[in-house]
Every structure is written in C-alpha cells, then in structure tokens.
Design a protein around this motif. Structure first.
Motif, PDB file in Angstrom:
ATOM      1  N   ALA A  39       0.831  -1.205   0.000  1.00  0.00           N
ATOM      2  CA  ALA A  39       0.000   0.000   0.000  1.00  0.00           C
ATOM      3  C   ALA A  39       0.865   1.255   0.000  1.00  0.00           C
ATOM      4  O   ALA A  39       0.579   2.218  -0.714  1.00  0.00           O
ATOM      5  CB  ALA A  39      -0.927  -0.008   1.217  1.00  0.00           C
ATOM      6  N   LYS A  40       1.920   1.255   0.781  1.00  0.00           N
ATOM      7  CA  LYS A  40       2.828   2.412   0.816  1.00  0.00           C
ATOM      8  C   LYS A  40       3.470   2.633  -0.550  1.00  0.00           C
ATOM      9  O   LYS A  40       3.558   3.765  -1.025  1.00  0.00           O
ATOM     10  CB  LYS A  40       3.902   2.210   1.884  1.00  0.00           C
ATOM     11  N   GLU A  41       3.903   1.545  -1.171  1.00  0.00           N
ATOM     12  CA  GLU A  41       4.517   1.656  -2.500  1.00  0.00           C
ATOM     13  C   GLU A  41       3.512   2.169  -3.523  1.00  0.00           C
ATOM     14  O   GLU A  41       3.829   3.024  -4.346  1.00  0.00           O
ATOM     15  CB  GLU A  41       5.078   0.300  -2.945  1.00  0.00           C
ATOM     16  N   ARG A  92       3.680   5.688  -5.752  1.00  0.00           N
ATOM     17  CA  ARG A  92       3.559   5.708  -7.215  1.00  0.00           C
ATOM     18  C   ARG A  92       2.429   6.620  -7.666  1.00  0.00           C
ATOM     19  O   ARG A  92       2.559   7.336  -8.653  1.00  0.00           O
ATOM     20  CB  ARG A  92       3.366   4.295  -7.745  1.00  0.00           C
ATOM     21  N   VAL A  93       1.319   6.612  -6.949  1.00  0.00           N
ATOM     22  CA  VAL A  93       0.202   7.485  -7.295  1.00  0.00           C
ATOM     23  C   VAL A  93       0.601   8.948  -7.107  1.00  0.00           C
ATOM     24  O   VAL A  93       0.360   9.791  -7.971  1.00  0.00           O
ATOM     25  CB  VAL A  93      -1.061   7.143  -6.463  1.00  0.00           C
ATOM     26  N   TYR A  94       1.243   9.265  -5.976  1.00  0.00           N
ATOM     27  CA  TYR A  94       1.678  10.648  -5.730  1.00  0.00           C
ATOM     28  C   TYR A  94       2.645  11.107  -6.815  1.00  0.00           C
ATOM     29  O   TYR A  94       2.561  12.232  -7.297  1.00  0.00           O
ATOM     30  CB  TYR A  94       2.356  10.771  -4.356  1.00  0.00           C
ATOM     31  N   PRO A 148      -0.750  14.757 -11.461  1.00  0.00           N
ATOM     32  CA  PRO A 148      -0.344  16.047 -12.008  1.00  0.00           C
ATOM     33  C   PRO A 148      -0.287  17.175 -10.979  1.00  0.00           C
ATOM     34  O   PRO A 148       0.277  18.220 -11.230  1.00  0.00           O
ATOM     35  CB  PRO A 148      -1.406  16.339 -13.064  1.00  0.00           C
ATOM     36  N   GLY A 149      -0.864  16.961  -9.831  1.00  0.00           N
ATOM     37  CA  GLY A 149      -0.879  17.990  -8.798  1.00  0.00           C
ATOM     38  C   GLY A 149      -1.066  17.340  -7.448  1.00  0.00           C
ATOM     39  O   GLY A 149      -1.078  16.118  -7.328  1.00  0.00           O
ATOM     40  N   PRO A 150      -1.209  18.155  -6.411  1.00  0.00           N
ATOM     41  CA  PRO A 150      -1.397  17.571  -5.076  1.00  0.00           C
ATOM     42  C   PRO A 150      -2.716  16.805  -4.996  1.00  0.00           C
ATOM     43  O   PRO A 150      -3.740  17.260  -5.477  1.00  0.00           O
ATOM     44  CB  PRO A 150      -1.393  18.777  -4.141  1.00  0.00           C
ATOM     45  N   ILE A 151      -2.673  15.631  -4.391  1.00  0.00           N
ATOM     46  CA  ILE A 151      -3.870  14.806  -4.216  1.00  0.00           C
ATOM     47  C   ILE A 151      -3.889  14.238  -2.814  1.00  0.00           C
ATOM     48  O   ILE A 151      -2.870  14.233  -2.122  1.00  0.00           O
ATOM     49  CB  ILE A 151      -3.936  13.647  -5.232  1.00  0.00           C
ATOM     50  N   THR A 152      -5.045  13.767  -2.416  1.00  0.00           N
ATOM     51  CA  THR A 152      -5.198  13.070  -1.147  1.00  0.00           C
ATOM     52  C   THR A 152      -5.790  11.709  -1.433  1.00  0.00           C
ATOM     53  O   THR A 152      -6.843  11.610  -2.084  1.00  0.00           O
ATOM     54  CB  THR A 152      -6.145  13.844  -0.202  1.00  0.00           C
ATOM     55  N   ILE A 153      -5.141  10.674  -0.988  1.00  0.00           N
ATOM     56  CA  ILE A 153      -5.681   9.328  -1.141  1.00  0.00           C
ATOM     57  C   ILE A 153      -6.636   9.100   0.024  1.00  0.00           C
ATOM     58  O   ILE A 153      -6.257   9.252   1.182  1.00  0.00           O
ATOM     59  CB  ILE A 153      -4.551   8.280  -1.144  1.00  0.00           C
ATOM     60  N   ILE A 154      -7.863   8.747  -0.300  1.00  0.00           N
ATOM     61  CA  ILE A 154      -8.869   8.581   0.753  1.00  0.00           C
ATOM     62  C   ILE A 154      -9.261   7.123   0.963  1.00  0.00           C
ATOM     63  O   ILE A 154     -10.035   6.816   1.852  1.00  0.00           O
ATOM     64  CB  ILE A 154     -10.131   9.417   0.468  1.00  0.00           C
ATOM     65  N   GLY A 155      -8.735   6.234   0.164  1.00  0.00           N
ATOM     66  CA  GLY A 155      -9.093   4.836   0.345  1.00  0.00           C
ATOM     67  C   GLY A 155      -8.198   3.928  -0.471  1.00  0.00           C
ATOM     68  O   GLY A 155      -7.549   4.358  -1.416  1.00  0.00           O
ATOM     69  N   LEU A 156      -8.182   2.684  -0.070  1.00  0.00           N
ATOM     70  CA  LEU A 156      -7.411   1.664  -0.766  1.00  0.00           C
ATOM     71  C   LEU A 156      -8.188   0.372  -0.635  1.00  0.00           C
ATOM     72  O   LEU A 156      -8.702   0.049   0.437  1.00  0.00           O
ATOM     73  CB  LEU A 156      -6.024   1.521  -0.122  1.00  0.00           C
ATOM     74  N   GLU A 157      -8.298  -0.336  -1.737  1.00  0.00           N
ATOM     75  CA  GLU A 157      -9.041  -1.586  -1.721  1.00  0.00           C
ATOM     76  C   GLU A 157      -8.191  -2.657  -2.380  1.00  0.00           C
ATOM     77  O   GLU A 157      -7.630  -2.445  -3.453  1.00  0.00           O
ATOM     78  CB  GLU A 157     -10.353  -1.414  -2.492  1.00  0.00           C
ATOM     79  N   GLY A 158      -8.093  -3.779  -1.734  1.00  0.00           N
ATOM     80  CA  GLY A 158      -7.350  -4.899  -2.297  1.00  0.00           C
ATOM     81  C   GLY A 158      -8.299  -5.938  -2.855  1.00  0.00           C
ATOM     82  O   GLY A 158      -9.261  -6.324  -2.200  1.00  0.00           O
ATOM     83  N   LEU A 159      -8.061  -6.369  -4.100  1.00  0.00           N
ATOM     84  CA  LEU A 159      -8.902  -7.364  -4.754  1.00  0.00           C
ATOM     85  C   LEU A 159      -8.035  -8.437  -5.379  1.00  0.00           C
ATOM     86  O   LEU A 159      -6.913  -8.160  -5.818  1.00  0.00           O
ATOM     87  CB  LEU A 159      -9.730  -6.725  -5.878  1.00  0.00           C
ATOM     88  N   THR A 160      -8.584  -9.641  -5.459  1.00  0.00           N
ATOM     89  CA  THR A 160      -7.897 -10.663  -6.238  1.00  0.00           C
ATOM     90  C   THR A 160      -8.032 -10.288  -7.709  1.00  0.00           C
ATOM     91  O   THR A 160      -8.896  -9.480  -8.078  1.00  0.00           O
ATOM     92  CB  THR A 160      -8.525 -12.053  -6.015  1.00  0.00           C
TER      93      THR A 160
END
Length: 113
Positions: free
Chosen positions: A9-11, A15-17, A21-33
């Motif tokens: 998740a940290k990695e 990569r997303v950051y 193209p600009g500052p963002i905030t990640i508000i969720g993470l979901e893991g799927l097969t």
C-alpha cells in the motif's frame, strides 16, 4: 513486489503521488484478487437510465404522454440532464410505474364534512 500488504500500500501510494499532475489526497485503498478485479471491471459504472421514449415503451404510452409523467410531483427526479433532455433511473421509473394510479379521469375531489 512487497513483503507485506502494508508495504504494498505504501509503495502504491508513492507511485500514485509521483504520477499525479498535482497535489492529491488518497482517501481509500481496496485490495482485490485478480478475478474479483476482472469481475468488477465488467460491472457498469453508471446506473441504467431511460429517457421519455424508453419510459413510454415501459408504460405502453407515447413519448409525449411519458413526458407528462414528469409533471407529477411523485415522479422520480432525473439522474442527469443532457442536451437531449433529462434521464431517469430505470429502476426508480419502473417502481413509479408499478405504483401509479392508472384509473381514467381526474382524481375525485376530497370533501370535508
């Protein structure tokens, strides 16, 4: 590749950051097969919508008569309005059609005693 889900998740966040193209905030993470992800991608992203022509077909009336349904205060609100006109959620319209009063003529006036 990561040793733990938290490291993955940290990695992913790094990569997303880096790619944004600009500052963002990640508000969720979901893991799927992979199988679950493929299934999710096949699902529609938007609700099924209908216009007046489709509503008329569902109700067995003309498009013009279907347009008049929207004047009824109990008729569902549009999900989106386009240059072609409003689009309504199909399931909400179907529910409304199931419960609408189809008796001919004007509704009887209520009298008070």
């Amino acid at each position: 590749e990561a040793a733990t889900p938290v490291d993955a998740a940290k990695e992913a966040a790094h990569r997303v950051y880096d790619a944004a193209p600009g500052p963002i905030t990640i508000i969720g993470l979901e893991g799927l097969t992979e199988t679950d992800a493929d299934t999710r991608l096949k699902e529609p992203m938007f609700p099924e919508v209908v216009g007046y022509a489709e509503i008329g077909h569902l109700a067995g009336v003309s498009r013009q008569r279907a347009r008049q349904f929207s004047d009824n205060p109990s008729f569902p609100q549009p999900v989106i309005t386009t240059a072609q006109g409003p689009l309504y959620g199909r399931h909400a319209v179907e529910r409304w059609l199931e419960n609408r009063n189809t008796r001919p003529g004007r509704p009887a006036k209520l009298t008070t005693a």
